[in-house]
Design a protein around this motif. Structure first.
Motif, short mmCIF file in Angstrom:
data_model
loop_
_atom_site.label_atom_id
_atom_site.label_comp_id
_atom_site.label_asym_id
_atom_site.label_seq_id
_atom_site.Cartn_x
_atom_site.Cartn_y
_atom_site.Cartn_z
N ILE A 173 68.64 24.90 29.31
CA ILE A 173 69.64 25.87 28.85
C ILE A 173 69.85 26.95 29.90
CG2 ILE A 173 70.13 27.62 27.12
CD1 ILE A 173 68.55 25.85 25.13
N ALA A 174 68.77 27.44 30.46
CA ALA A 174 68.90 28.48 31.49
C ALA A 174 69.66 27.96 32.70
CB ALA A 174 67.50 28.97 31.90
N GLY A 175 69.38 26.69 33.06
CA GLY A 175 70.08 26.13 34.20
C GLY A 175 71.57 26.00 33.95
N ALA A 176 71.94 25.59 32.75
CA ALA A 176 73.36 25.47 32.41
C ALA A 176 74.03 26.83 32.43
CB ALA A 176 73.50 24.82 31.03
N ALA A 177 73.33 27.83 31.87
CA ALA A 177 73.89 29.18 31.85
C ALA A 177 74.09 29.71 33.27
CB ALA A 177 72.99 30.12 31.06
N ALA A 178 73.09 29.46 34.13
CA ALA A 178 73.21 29.92 35.51
C ALA A 178 74.38 29.24 36.21
CB ALA A 178 71.91 29.63 36.27
N GLY A 179 74.57 27.95 35.90
CA GLY A 179 75.71 27.24 36.50
C GLY A 179 77.03 27.82 36.05
N THR A 180 77.14 28.19 34.77
CA THR A 180 78.37 28.78 34.25
C THR A 180 78.64 30.13 34.89
OG1 THR A 180 78.04 27.67 32.13
CG2 THR A 180 79.52 29.56 32.15
N VAL A 181 77.61 30.95 35.00
CA VAL A 181 77.77 32.25 35.64
C VAL A 181 78.17 32.09 37.10
CG1 VAL A 181 76.55 34.33 36.37
CG2 VAL A 181 76.18 33.42 34.07
N GLY A 182 77.51 31.14 37.78
CA GLY A 182 77.85 30.92 39.18
C GLY A 182 79.29 30.47 39.36
N ALA A 183 79.77 29.61 38.44
CA ALA A 183 81.15 29.16 38.51
C ALA A 183 82.12 30.31 38.28
CB ALA A 183 81.39 28.05 37.49
N ALA A 184 81.79 31.19 37.32
CA ALA A 184 82.65 32.34 37.04
C ALA A 184 82.72 33.28 38.24
CB ALA A 184 82.14 33.09 35.81
N ILE A 185 81.58 33.52 38.87
CA ILE A 185 81.55 34.38 40.05
C ILE A 185 82.34 33.76 41.19
CG2 ILE A 185 80.06 35.35 41.84
CD1 ILE A 185 77.93 35.75 39.69
N GLY A 186 82.18 32.44 41.36
CA GLY A 186 82.91 31.77 42.42
C GLY A 186 84.41 31.84 42.22
N LEU A 187 84.87 31.61 40.99
CA LEU A 187 86.29 31.69 40.69
C LEU A 187 86.81 33.11 40.88
CD1 LEU A 187 88.91 30.42 39.66
CD2 LEU A 187 88.09 30.81 37.31
N SER A 188 86.04 34.09 40.44
CA SER A 188 86.45 35.49 40.59
C SER A 188 86.50 35.90 42.05
CB SER A 188 85.49 36.40 39.82
OG SER A 188 85.52 36.10 38.43
N ALA A 189 85.54 35.44 42.85
CA ALA A 189 85.54 35.75 44.28
C ALA A 189 86.76 35.14 44.95
CB ALA A 189 84.26 35.25 44.93
N HIS A 190 87.12 33.92 44.57
CA HIS A 190 88.31 33.27 45.12
C HIS A 190 89.56 34.07 44.75
CE1 HIS A 190 91.15 30.14 46.26
NE2 HIS A 190 91.69 30.25 45.05
N PHE A 191 89.63 34.50 43.49
CA PHE A 191 90.77 35.30 43.03
C PHE A 191 90.86 36.60 43.81
CE2 PHE A 191 92.64 38.47 40.20
CZ PHE A 191 93.78 37.82 39.74
N ALA A 192 89.72 37.27 44.02
CA ALA A 192 89.70 38.53 44.76
C ALA A 192 90.16 38.34 46.20
CB ALA A 192 88.29 39.13 44.74
N ARG A 193 89.67 37.30 46.85
CA ARG A 193 90.08 37.05 48.23
C ARG A 193 91.57 36.75 48.34
NH1 ARG A 193 84.73 34.88 48.58
NH2 ARG A 193 85.46 32.85 47.81
N ARG A 194 92.10 36.07 47.33
CA ARG A 194 93.54 35.75 47.35
C ARG A 194 94.37 37.03 47.21
NH1 ARG A 194 95.74 31.88 42.76
NH2 ARG A 194 95.78 33.87 41.65
N VAL A 195 93.91 37.97 46.38
CA VAL A 195 94.61 39.24 46.24
C VAL A 195 94.60 40.02 47.56
CG1 VAL A 195 94.50 41.50 45.11
CG2 VAL A 195 94.21 39.41 43.76
#
Length: 403
Positions: free
Chosen positions: A18-40
């Motif tokens: 469960i912890a591993g899945a949660a960490a993967g979800t958080v990591g994906a959210a951070i990655g998507l947000s970082a991509h969005f920020a760089r695009r801005v």
């Protein structure tokens, strides 16, 4: 790691899983947000060219017309059509007719002039509010000058008012928006010239012929305001005693910062803003919706920029201080009159930021509600836009410190 199996054969999820899945979800959210920020933060390599010419013909009265499919083809008003990767330019009048063919909506617009290139079926470009492509088209004396910005040499156009109207020491600096060029601001110069004000149209970082921004990125107005500061210092050297800043979209943010907290703020006597980005948190939320990503992604992107995890474009700082780009901060810091042209129909930059600033500073901020898309209010009703602007800047010239 160990797992247990239920009799059904399912794997029992242990806390580690469960912890591993949660960490993967958080990591994906951070990655998507970082991509969005760089695009801005990052300028597009080429402007979009999603509007296509389907046909060129004449209407019943013999007027030339063009059939377009794509973004902004049906907007009310008059516009430029920039095509062939920016090398060609035509001026289009009102929409004359619309036809729906299957999934396509074709819009016919009057062709008022073709300044460069040849309109033909298949040509791709974009409908923009620029209208003018050279300051000489305004009918006033113009010249090009060099000036030095924080990152190196740049340039600007100077537009002088008629000699019999020119006011000693009165200048204006015009600042374009994100993804645009200095030509965007030329629509707004004539009211200043008629009021006797000399205008400088600024090419700032990341523009052709100007220095590259730090890491090749925009600074959401924070970095660009330093170029406005440099332009203010330059016009002071030319004898300016008071300067009105005119900003469009992100250029409006840069002007607000320069007037509120820049080293040359004492030289600024007022602001004229069109579709300004006053609230960057709200703007990021809007961009997330336009990109069809959750608004939480935009808010996390803002946090990543604020913390410097996604590096910004302000020299000497890792972070991009989005928290300082809010109506509340600007209202607390501004000490000069402001005229804002904004539209509730702006689908790119929410007009609520401009409205909030006017509510917080009713004694000095005038909000003129127009109709139209982002930075296209002049195109819908140029007469009203120019009259309001000229009245405002004449009031500044006559010493009226409130609109």
């Amino acid at each position: 790691m160990t797992v247990r199996r239920y009799r059904s054969g399912r794997i029992a999820r242990t806390p580690v899983v469960i912890a591993g899945a949660a960490a993967g979800t958080v990591g994906a959210a951070i990655g998507l947000s970082a991509h969005f920020a760089r695009r801005v933060l990052t300028p597009a390599r080429l402007p979009e060219a999603r509007t296509i010419v389907r046909a060129v013909d004449s209407d019943a009265d013999g007027r030339g017309r063009i059939w377009l499919r794509g973004p902004d083809a049906a907007l009310p008003g008059k516009y430029s059509f920039i095509f062939d990767d920016g090398s060609s330019h035509a001026r289009l009048g009102a929409a004359l007719e619309q036809v729906v063919r299957g999934r396509d909506r074709l819009v016919a617009r009057e062709v008022l002039a073709v300044d460069r290139g040849s309109l033909r079926p298949g040509a791709r470009g974009r409908v923009t509010g620029w209208w003018y492509t050279d300051p000489a088209e305004l009918g006033f004396e113009t010249r090009r000058v060099g000036l030095r910005l924080e990152g190196g040499p740049s340039w600007a156009w100077i537009v002088s008012p008629p000699a019999d109207r020119a006011l000693d020491g009165r200048w204006a600096i015009h600042v374009h928006g994100r993804g645009a060029l200095p030509e965007e601001t030329l629509r707004g110069v004539a009211p200043f010239a008629r009021a006797g004000i000399t205008s400088l149209i600024l090419a700032y970082r990341n523009d052709p012929g100007a220095p590259r921004g730090l890491r090749g990125r925009y600074g959401l107005g924070l970095a660009e305001s330093r170029d406005v500061d440099a332009a203010l210092a330059w016009v002071r050297e030319q004898g300016a005693t008071s300067v009105t800043l005119a900003g469009w979209s992100m250029g409006g943010t840069a002007c607000l910062i320069a007037a509120a907290r820049g080293p040359q703020h004492g030289l600024v006597d007022g602001l004229v803003l069109d579709s300004p980005a006053v609230d960057w948190s709200g703007l990021l939320d809007r961009q997330a919706r336009l990109s069809r990503v959750p608004t939480g992604v935009a808010r996390l992107a803002g946090a990543l920029m604020q913390l410097g995890i996604v590096r910004g474009a302000v020299p000497g700082r890792r972070s991009t201080d989005i928290a300082s780009l809010s109506p509340e901060r600007f209202a607390a810091e501004l000490r000069v009159p402001v005229l804002i042209h904004a539209s509730p129909g702006d689908t790119f930059v929410p007009w609520e930021g401009a409205r909030r600033l006017a509510e917080l500073k009713p004694e000095s901020v005038r909000l003129r509600q127009g109709a139209g898309e982002h930075v296209k209010l002049w195109n819908v009703d140029p007469g009203s836009w120019e009259r309001a602007t000229e009245t405002f800047v004449r009031g500044l010239t006559e010493g009226e410190r409130t609109p």
